[in-house]
Design a protein around this motif. Structure first.
Motif, PDB file in Angstrom:
ATOM      1  N   GLU A 100      40.853  38.506  29.565  1.00 53.59           N
ATOM      2  CA  GLU A 100      40.882  37.075  29.872  1.00 53.59           C
ATOM      3  C   GLU A 100      41.874  36.340  28.992  1.00 53.59           C
ATOM      4  OE1 GLU A 100      37.312  34.915  29.529  1.00 53.59           O
ATOM      5  OE2 GLU A 100      36.521  35.607  31.425  1.00 53.59           O
ATOM      6  N   PRO A 101      42.501  35.301  29.504  1.00 55.45           N
ATOM      7  CA  PRO A 101      43.326  34.474  28.620  1.00 55.45           C
ATOM      8  C   PRO A 101      42.430  33.658  27.688  1.00 55.45           C
ATOM      9  CG  PRO A 101      43.206  33.481  30.791  1.00 55.45           C
ATOM     10  CD  PRO A 101      42.483  34.796  30.883  1.00 55.45           C
ATOM     11  N   GLY A 104      44.842  28.225  29.083  1.00 57.64           N
ATOM     12  CA  GLY A 104      45.742  28.181  30.232  1.00 57.64           C
ATOM     13  C   GLY A 104      45.153  28.891  31.440  1.00 57.64           C
TER      14      GLY A 104
ATOM     15  N   MET B   1      37.296  34.291  33.355  1.00 55.61           N
ATOM     16  CA  MET B   1      36.420  33.956  34.473  1.00 55.61           C
ATOM     17  C   MET B   1      37.294  33.676  35.683  1.00 55.61           C
ATOM     18  SD  MET B   1      33.757  32.939  35.881  1.00 55.61           S
ATOM     19  CE  MET B   1      33.951  32.399  37.542  1.00 55.61           C
ATOM     20  N   TYR B   2      36.930  34.223  36.799  1.00 58.00           N
ATOM     21  CA  TYR B   2      37.797  34.157  37.955  1.00 58.00           C
ATOM     22  C   TYR B   2      37.046  33.492  39.088  1.00 58.00           C
ATOM     23  CZ  TYR B   2      39.064  37.846  34.885  1.00 58.00           C
ATOM     24  OH  TYR B   2      39.349  38.553  33.758  1.00 58.00           O
ATOM     25  N   ALA B  18      41.377  32.114  34.499  1.00 66.72           N
ATOM     26  CA  ALA B  18      41.288  31.144  33.410  1.00 66.72           C
ATOM     27  C   ALA B  18      40.184  31.579  32.454  1.00 66.72           C
ATOM     28  CB  ALA B  18      41.001  29.758  33.988  1.00 66.72           C
ATOM     29  N   PRO B  19      40.184  31.056  31.241  1.00 67.16           N
ATOM     30  CA  PRO B  19      39.150  31.477  30.280  1.00 67.16           C
ATOM     31  C   PRO B  19      37.760  31.084  30.766  1.00 67.16           C
ATOM     32  CG  PRO B  19      40.842  30.147  29.194  1.00 67.16           C
ATOM     33  CD  PRO B  19      41.108  30.074  30.647  1.00 67.16           C
ATOM     34  N   SER B  20      36.764  31.888  30.496  1.00 64.68           N
ATOM     35  CA  SER B  20      35.395  31.547  30.858  1.00 64.68           C
ATOM     36  C   SER B  20      34.653  31.121  29.610  1.00 64.68           C
ATOM     37  CB  SER B  20      34.703  32.753  31.488  1.00 64.68           C
ATOM     38  OG  SER B  20      34.565  33.786  30.540  1.00 64.68           O
TER      39      SER B  20
END
Lengths: 429, 284
Positions: A100-101, A104, B1-2, B18-20
């Motif tokens: 995960e980023p 952003g 998290m998608y 993006a970050p979860s």
């Protein structure tokens, strides 16, 4: 269609350094650490501190990617280039949803598949046929799809006769061909490829590059990470140069490759701190503290010319008393093949007992390497244990083309890895 | 998290990476999309297990069978532990068969993520598939051991006389749920704290003693017997005996308590797993 295939906005990824690296100082400490392991485990469970490495738990962080933004239109092939550690692989891992980023986001329009490695999930005990189905489904193909393309894959890999043999009996060439055959028949709209083409024999590589080229021509979107500038220029129309986790250049592929070639000057990668280096083998003691690559004027560099003098200089700390030490340096090309080794043993260089911190250096008068990227591995030991300290691929350097033979002609990578001066003559019979 | 943002202009919705933060949904639909991968991983586990061992399928039988022999000698014969009127070997084996399925599934799934490091760092798929496959691949072992159990019932001339036997799949599901639930907790913990690997054998050993395998739960008085069902494997062991051997330990309340406990473990395990999932590729 004006819609972007990939839109990346402010993407950043932070890693914690030292989360996994356990650099043992001495054997005594290691034994102590092993004996204390159960207690440490309990402590770390109750503290909620996953590091579990009491005396060295510096949880420093670094940004592998920092505020990356770019867009890729459908049908574009983009080459991502940069030095080791510039963030290329991290970027692909985020876009492939493996990690995960931290900040952003990225928006992806279309079916996406990623090839960060060929043969992921291959099991040596299973036959070629079974591995095709297993690997195909791991890469996201449906069973019907695999069945439909099965014969094509087997033909592409040229292993018809061995399709029911366990792959543990395959030669490494067959293994790689089979692995790539599955990957090459992926049918996504967006394809992310890490340096997986750097495998197999030259002819098969060409076949794979051809297949990749077809993919790009079919109007598919491709993101391609490689150190192979020739392949990048051939396959991609656009380039993205990453440097220290940031976009340093984005634009046409030729300009991007040129920008990359220029960026080697004034870099610090020719000087590597080895005290807690991640490539140190697990049982090794940290005798080598630092390594520097020096040119003839003792300037630190990581880009050399063919035939240039090169000095490899170590800073040595005698963690254990080492009589008649033996040093070894292995030089590998980017496929991992050993090109040559430099050892005190074969050069008959006797070093004195090293009881104090000191510098040890190895001089190459003329670097016989063809243009390309090379990695160095190091070992220090004695006659009983040649691997008291050992680091694999601890430093890398680039070799650039130059007028090596003194005749205005410059050698290219395709002529082989080693440059050999030769004399030719003919005699009448 | 998608998360998928619906975009009416395109067939496929835009995939947002993006970050979860904190707890995330289970995304069971995503899991369903990847059901073929689950199938292939189960199939691989089974195939490789039987290809690599010299004794092959007999391993599945040896483990519970010899435990039963040892139990019969020491508990049944020497210590004269009561067995609800059933021949002691049959009494203990009926519980050992589901127990072995549970214990193997638990230990396999706990180590599954760490053992699949190359997959996790190279390919995306719902990570829940990995421990799921480990637990499900134990089904074949269970079937083999169950055949031996049937053989023993024939030998002792004891046949299930009631329709209670129809409940058997439910008890197997209960064992599977518990195994998976605990496996999800431990596999996610194992990624961060590698010492979990050493705790797993201890946990299974302790758990076995806390489960009525070598002894009947009828040794306990009510309401303690029902409370004992908080250990879901109590429900499984007593359920198997009740369905197959007709013991009159009327496991109704125990089963209810056990099922509730198992579901609780599974749901919390799944959410904890999903919460930790984002760190797997970086830590494994």
């Amino acid at each position: 269609m004006s819609k972007t295939a990939i839109k990346v906005e402010g993407l950043s990824k932070r890693y914690r350094i030292g989360a996994q690296q356990r650099a043992y100082r001495t054997l005594r400490e290691k034994l102590n650490e092993t004996a204390m392991a159960p207690f440490r485990a309990m402590k770390s469970l109750t503290n909620g501190n996953g590091n579990g490495n009491g005396h060295k738990s510096k949880s420093e962080t670094f940004w592998a990617l920092k505020d990356i933004s770019f867009e890729v239109k459908p049908g574009e092939a983009v080459g991502i280039i940069g030095r080791n550690g510039a963030g290329k692989s991290t970027l692909l891992k985020i876009l492939s949803r493996i990690t995960e980023p931290t900040e952003g986001y990225a928006d992806i329009n279309g079916r996406i598949a990623s090839l960060l490695e060929v043969g992921t999930g291959f099991h040596p005990e299973l036959s070629g046929r079974e591995n095709i189905f297993l690997n195909g489904s791991i890469l996201g193909m449906k069973r019907v799809e695999i069945r439909k393309k099965f014969d094509e894959m087997v033909a592409f890999a040229e292993i018809e006769k061995f399709i029911d043999t366990p792959v543990k009996h395959y030669s490494s060439g067959m293994y790689v061909r089979l692995a790539f055959a599955v990957a090459a028949h992926l049918d996504p709209e967006i394809l992310l490829i890490d340096e997986v083409l750097a495998v197999g024999d030259a002819e098969f590589q060409k076949k794979c590059l051809g297949k990749m080229g077809d993919v790009a021509k079919e109007g598919r979107t491709v993101l391609f990470v490689s150190h192979n500038m020739v392949a990048i220029e051939n396959l991609c129309d656009r380039g993205l140069l990453l440097r220290d986790g940031q976009v340093s250049y984005a634009g046409g592929v030729e300009e991007c490759v040129a920008a990359y070639m220029d960026s080697g000057i004034m870099s610090h990668e020719g000087d590597v701190d080895l005290t807690a280096h991640p490539t140190r083998r697990s049982e090794a003691l940290p005798l080598l503290q630092r390594v520097r690559l020096l040119d003839k004027d003792d300037n630190v560099k990581d880009r050399f010319y063919c035939g240039e003098p090169l000095k490899i200089e170590f800073t040595f700390e005698p963690v254990v008393n080492l009589r008649s030490p033996q040093f070894g340096i292995g030089v590998d090309d980017w496929t991992g093949s050993r090109i040559f080794s430099l050892t005190t043993y074969f050069s008959d260089s006797e070093l004195p007992s090293l009881e104090r911190a000191c510098r040890v250096s190895c001089q190459i008068d003329e670097l016989p390497l063809a243009p390309g990227r090379y990695n160095m591995s190091f070992s220090v030991g004695n006659a009983h244990n040649p691997l008291i300290d050992a680091l694999d691929n601890a430093i890398s350097f680039d070799v650039d083309s130059v007028d090596y033979y003194g005749n205005g002609r410059s050698p290219e990578a395709s002529y082989g890895r080693i440059l050999v001066r030769s004399r030719w003559e003919s005699n009448q019979l | 998290m998608y998360s998928a943002i619906h975009n009416p202009k395109l067939e496929l919705p835009t995939l947002r990476i993006a970050p979860s933060k904190g707890w995330v949904p289970l995304k069971l639909r995503d899991l369903w999309e990847y059901r073929e991968l689950l199938y292939f991983l189960i199939w691989r586990d089974i195939k490789v297990r039987y290809k690599q061992t010299a004794l092959g399928a007999t391993w599945a039988i040896i483990q519970p069978f010899f435990t039963m022999v040892v139990f019969s000698i020491f508990f049944g014969h020497l210590a004269k532990v009561p067995s609800d009127g059933i021949p002691y070997p049959l009494f203990s084996f009926a519980a050992l068969v589901p127990w072995t399925f549970f214990a193997n599934g638990l230990s396999q799934s706990s180590n599954s993520l760490v053992g699949s490091g190359t997959l996790i760092t190279k390919v995306y798929f719902p990570r829940l598939i990995i421990p799921l496959a480990s637990v499900f691949s134990g089904i074949v072992d269970f079937v083999l051991a169950f055949l031996v159990l049937l053989g023993m019932m024939v030998y002792y001339g004891l046949f299930p006389t009631t329709i209670n036997v129809l409940w058997l799949p439910l008890f197997l599901l209960l064992a599977l749920t518990t195994s998976l639930g605990v496996g999800l907790w431990l596999s996610a913990l194992n990624v961060e704290y590698r010492d979990v690997r050493y705790i797993v054998p201890f946990v299974t050993q302790f758990w076995m003693l806390a489960t009525p395998i070598g002894y009947p739960s009828s040794l306990l008085q009510q309401p303690w017997r029902t409370l004992y069902g908080l250990n879901p494997m109590v429900g499984v062991a007593e359920g198997f005996r009740w369905a197959l051997l007709g013991t009159n330990t009327a496991p109704g309340p125990i089963i209810a308590v056990s099922s509730a406990a198992a579901v609780l473990i599974l749901v919390t395990g799944a959410f904890y797993f999903r919460r930790m999932e984002k760190t797997f590729a970086d830590l494994v």
